[in-house]
Design a protein around this motif. Structure first.
Motif, PDB file in Angstrom:
ATOM      1  N   GLU A   9     -16.570  -5.621  -7.976  1.00 17.78           N
ATOM      2  CA  GLU A   9     -15.485  -6.308  -8.678  1.00 17.78           C
ATOM      3  C   GLU A   9     -14.258  -5.406  -8.811  1.00 17.78           C
ATOM      4  OE1 GLU A   9     -19.308  -8.047  -9.311  1.00 17.78           O
ATOM      5  OE2 GLU A   9     -18.632  -6.009  -9.809  1.00 17.78           O
ATOM      6  N   ARG A  10     -14.486  -4.134  -9.112  1.00 12.74           N
ATOM      7  CA  ARG A  10     -13.360  -3.199  -9.245  1.00 12.74           C
ATOM      8  C   ARG A  10     -12.712  -2.957  -7.885  1.00 12.74           C
ATOM      9  NH1 ARG A  10     -12.384   0.948 -12.977  1.00 12.74           N
ATOM     10  NH2 ARG A  10     -10.255   1.724 -12.680  1.00 12.74           N
ATOM     11  N   PHE A  11     -13.507  -2.776  -6.865  1.00  8.76           N
ATOM     12  CA  PHE A  11     -12.990  -2.539  -5.524  1.00  8.76           C
ATOM     13  C   PHE A  11     -12.088  -3.683  -5.081  1.00  8.76           C
ATOM     14  CE2 PHE A  11     -13.316  -2.840  -0.875  1.00  8.76           C
ATOM     15  CZ  PHE A  11     -12.986  -1.540  -0.492  1.00  8.76           C
ATOM     16  N   ALA A  12     -12.488  -4.894  -5.392  1.00 12.25           N
ATOM     17  CA  ALA A  12     -11.736  -6.077  -4.967  1.00 12.25           C
ATOM     18  C   ALA A  12     -10.351  -6.146  -5.598  1.00 12.25           C
ATOM     19  CB  ALA A  12     -12.521  -7.341  -5.298  1.00 12.25           C
ATOM     20  N   LYS A  13     -10.133  -5.406  -6.680  1.00 12.90           N
ATOM     21  CA  LYS A  13      -8.832  -5.423  -7.352  1.00 12.90           C
ATOM     22  C   LYS A  13      -7.801  -4.526  -6.667  1.00 12.90           C
ATOM     23  CE  LYS A  13     -10.711  -6.486 -11.939  1.00 12.90           C
ATOM     24  NZ  LYS A  13     -10.877  -6.022 -13.341  1.00 12.90           N
ATOM     25  N   GLY A  14      -8.246  -3.715  -5.713  1.00 11.02           N
ATOM     26  CA  GLY A  14      -7.321  -2.833  -5.015  1.00 11.02           C
ATOM     27  C   GLY A  14      -6.417  -3.596  -4.062  1.00 11.02           C
ATOM     28  N   MET A  15      -5.388  -2.905  -3.580  1.00  5.79           N
ATOM     29  CA  MET A  15      -4.419  -3.503  -2.665  1.00  5.79           C
ATOM     30  C   MET A  15      -4.811  -3.259  -1.211  1.00  5.79           C
ATOM     31  SD  MET A  15      -0.832  -2.386  -4.541  1.00  5.79           S
ATOM     32  CE  MET A  15      -1.441  -0.835  -5.240  1.00  5.79           C
ATOM     33  N   THR A  16      -4.532  -4.221  -0.353  1.00  3.11           N
ATOM     34  CA  THR A  16      -4.605  -3.972   1.078  1.00  3.11           C
ATOM     35  C   THR A  16      -3.434  -3.062   1.454  1.00  3.11           C
ATOM     36  OG1 THR A  16      -3.198  -5.846   1.676  1.00  3.11           O
ATOM     37  CG2 THR A  16      -5.572  -6.275   1.433  1.00  3.11           C
ATOM     38  N   PHE A  17      -3.437  -2.558   2.681  1.00  2.80           N
ATOM     39  CA  PHE A  17      -2.332  -1.687   3.079  1.00  2.80           C
ATOM     40  C   PHE A  17      -1.008  -2.443   3.069  1.00  2.80           C
ATOM     41  CE2 PHE A  17       0.465   0.234   6.298  1.00  2.80           C
ATOM     42  CZ  PHE A  17       0.626   1.482   5.724  1.00  2.80           C
ATOM     43  N   ASP A  18      -0.991  -3.656   3.583  1.00  5.74           N
ATOM     44  CA  ASP A  18       0.246  -4.443   3.582  1.00  5.74           C
ATOM     45  C   ASP A  18       0.745  -4.673   2.159  1.00  5.74           C
ATOM     46  OD1 ASP A  18       0.382  -4.617   6.317  1.00  5.74           O
ATOM     47  OD2 ASP A  18      -0.546  -6.600   6.436  1.00  5.74           O
ATOM     48  N   GLU A  19      -0.168  -4.981   1.267  1.00 10.88           N
ATOM     49  CA  GLU A  19       0.214  -5.178  -0.131  1.00 10.88           C
ATOM     50  C   GLU A  19       0.754  -3.887  -0.736  1.00 10.88           C
ATOM     51  OE1 GLU A  19      -2.981  -8.718  -1.310  1.00 10.88           O
ATOM     52  OE2 GLU A  19      -3.504  -6.600  -1.614  1.00 10.88           O
ATOM     53  N   TYR A  20       0.148  -2.773  -0.364  1.00  8.43           N
ATOM     54  CA  TYR A  20       0.573  -1.482  -0.906  1.00  8.43           C
ATOM     55  C   TYR A  20       1.984  -1.122  -0.442  1.00  8.43           C
ATOM     56  CZ  TYR A  20       0.403   3.464  -2.197  1.00  8.43           C
ATOM     57  OH  TYR A  20       0.670   4.694  -2.746  1.00  8.43           O
ATOM     58  N   ARG A  98       1.470   9.852   1.967  1.00  9.97           N
ATOM     59  CA  ARG A  98       2.312   9.251   3.012  1.00  9.97           C
ATOM     60  C   ARG A  98       1.811   9.627   4.400  1.00  9.97           C
ATOM     61  NH1 ARG A  98       6.333  11.238  -0.515  1.00  9.97           N
ATOM     62  NH2 ARG A  98       6.972  12.827   0.997  1.00  9.97           N
ATOM     63  N   ARG A  99       1.189  10.783   4.525  1.00 13.85           N
ATOM     64  CA  ARG A  99       0.622  11.213   5.808  1.00 13.85           C
ATOM     65  C   ARG A  99      -0.671  10.474   6.126  1.00 13.85           C
ATOM     66  NH1 ARG A  99      -0.924  16.113   4.394  1.00 13.85           N
ATOM     67  NH2 ARG A  99      -3.003  15.278   3.957  1.00 13.85           N
ATOM     68  N   ASP A 100      -1.585  10.408   5.155  1.00 17.16           N
ATOM     69  CA  ASP A 100      -2.948   9.962   5.435  1.00 17.16           C
ATOM     70  C   ASP A 100      -3.186   8.465   5.271  1.00 17.16           C
ATOM     71  OD1 ASP A 100      -3.857  12.465   6.130  1.00 17.16           O
ATOM     72  OD2 ASP A 100      -4.658  12.945   4.153  1.00 17.16           O
ATOM     73  N   VAL A 101      -2.521   7.819   4.319  1.00 20.00           N
ATOM     74  CA  VAL A 101      -2.845   6.417   4.040  1.00 20.00           C
ATOM     75  C   VAL A 101      -2.558   5.508   5.236  1.00 20.00           C
ATOM     76  CG1 VAL A 101      -2.363   4.437   2.549  1.00 20.00           C
ATOM     77  CG2 VAL A 101      -2.657   6.712   1.545  1.00 20.00           C
ATOM     78  N   PRO A 102      -1.422   5.656   5.946  1.00 14.09           N
ATOM     79  CA  PRO A 102      -1.235   4.819   7.139  1.00 14.09           C
ATOM     80  C   PRO A 102      -2.303   5.054   8.208  1.00 14.09           C
ATOM     81  CG  PRO A 102       0.864   5.713   6.409  1.00 14.09           C
ATOM     82  CD  PRO A 102      -0.198   6.427   5.628  1.00 14.09           C
ATOM     83  N   ALA A 103      -2.736   6.304   8.369  1.00  9.10           N
ATOM     84  CA  ALA A 103      -3.795   6.595   9.342  1.00  9.10           C
ATOM     85  C   ALA A 103      -5.116   5.970   8.912  1.00  9.10           C
ATOM     86  CB  ALA A 103      -3.952   8.107   9.507  1.00  9.10           C
ATOM     87  N   LEU A 104      -5.384   5.960   7.617  1.00 14.41           N
ATOM     88  CA  LEU A 104      -6.599   5.325   7.113  1.00 14.41           C
ATOM     89  C   LEU A 104      -6.560   3.815   7.329  1.00 14.41           C
ATOM     90  CD1 LEU A 104      -6.871   7.413   3.855  1.00 14.41           C
ATOM     91  CD2 LEU A 104      -8.585   7.397   5.684  1.00 14.41           C
ATOM     92  N   ALA A 105      -5.375   3.232   7.230  1.00 17.76           N
ATOM     93  CA  ALA A 105      -5.239   1.803   7.518  1.00 17.76           C
ATOM     94  C   ALA A 105      -5.597   1.519   8.972  1.00 17.76           C
ATOM     95  CB  ALA A 105      -3.820   1.340   7.215  1.00 17.76           C
ATOM     96  N   ARG A 106      -5.151   2.381   9.874  1.00 13.60           N
ATOM     97  CA  ARG A 106      -5.502   2.228  11.291  1.00 13.60           C
ATOM     98  C   ARG A 106      -7.011   2.399  11.503  1.00 13.60           C
ATOM     99  NH1 ARG A 106      -1.792  -0.577  14.083  1.00 13.60           N
ATOM    100  NH2 ARG A 106       0.253   0.436  14.161  1.00 13.60           N
TER     101      ARG A 106
END
Length: 243
Positions: A9-20, A98-106
């Motif tokens: 339930e907590r995990f589901a409250k997070g943002m997708t990369f596009d939302e972020y 800013r370095r890692d989050v876009p790579a994690l999305a990929r």
């Protein structure tokens, strides 16, 4: 072992990369404090936040996983009890995020993993080294307390926090702040040290200029890729080496 606050339930409250990315440029995010400098005990002093949505979008556009990285995450995700979910705690003022989050999305896209991103802080930046969820109830400091960064003889609420889970939320691996090959404290310490004849103001200006230049250099991409490699290697070991 204490029960994790990271539930389905907590995990589901997070943002997708596009939302972020959209959130990063929103009035709600820009009204939150960003990192300005440190208190002597390692807590953060807040300052005005910049809109980093374009930076996140640009880094995502230019980031491409190698064929080997794509094949590796697909193989790992196909294994019994393999990776299925990625939780990230991020603050867009952080160059590491800013370095890692876009790579994690990929990475999540390539492996078909579900990615959810959470802010670390609420409206006020974390003013102490160790968070107290009761003092900052609008943040996600209860999650942070499960992933404190132990280094240099202390604990730090570093970002990004990356936790990789199975479908049923068994933790497989955690990655915090930067890859092992990026000796950030050493590099930044040298950049921030005074050169002969410099005034304090000149040292600060030069150090910031060098840091910004480094973020625009190929080495930032090298370290982003190294972070992905580090995660993939750790997941392979977790799934194949019997303990």
């Amino acid at each position: 072992m204490a029960k994790s606050v990271v539930t389905p339930e907590r995990f589901a409250k997070g943002m997708t990369f596009d939302e972020y990315v959209k959130y990063a440029g929103s009035p709600g995010n820009l009204a939150r404090e960003a990192f300005g400098s440190y208190f002597p005990d390692g807590g953060s002093i807040g300052t005005a936040r910049r809109d980093n949505s374009a930076v996140l979008r640009e880094r995502y556009t230019k980031t491409r996983l190698s064929d080997q990285q794509v094949a590796a995450i697909k193989w790992l995700a196909a294994q019994p009890h393999g990776p299925a979910k990625i939780l990230v705690v991020s603050e867009d003022w952080s160059s590491d995020c800013r370095r890692d989050v876009p790579a994690l999305a990929r990475l999540a896209e390539a492996g078909g993993l579900e990615l959810r991103i959470f802010n670390r802080d609420g409206k006020k930046i974390l003013g102490t080294r160790r968070p107290d969820p009761a003092a900052y109830p609008d943040g996600n400091h209860d999650i942070v307390l499960e992933f404190m960064n132990v280094k240099n003889g202390g604990e730090w609420a570093s970002v990004p926090i990356v936790a990789i889970y199975t479908t049923d939320f068994q933790e497989l691996h955690r990655y915090i702040e930067y890859p092992a090959i990026y000796h950030k404290d050493h590099v930044r310490g040298y950049q921030q040290s005074a050169r002969p004849g410099e005034t304090e103001a000149q040292t600060k200006e030069r150090a910031q200029r060098e840091f910004v230049a480094m973020q625009g250099s190929p080495f930032f991409d090298v370290w982003a890729s190294a972070g992905i490699d580090e995660i993939l290697g750790a997941l392979y070991e977790k799934l194949t080496v019997k303990r």
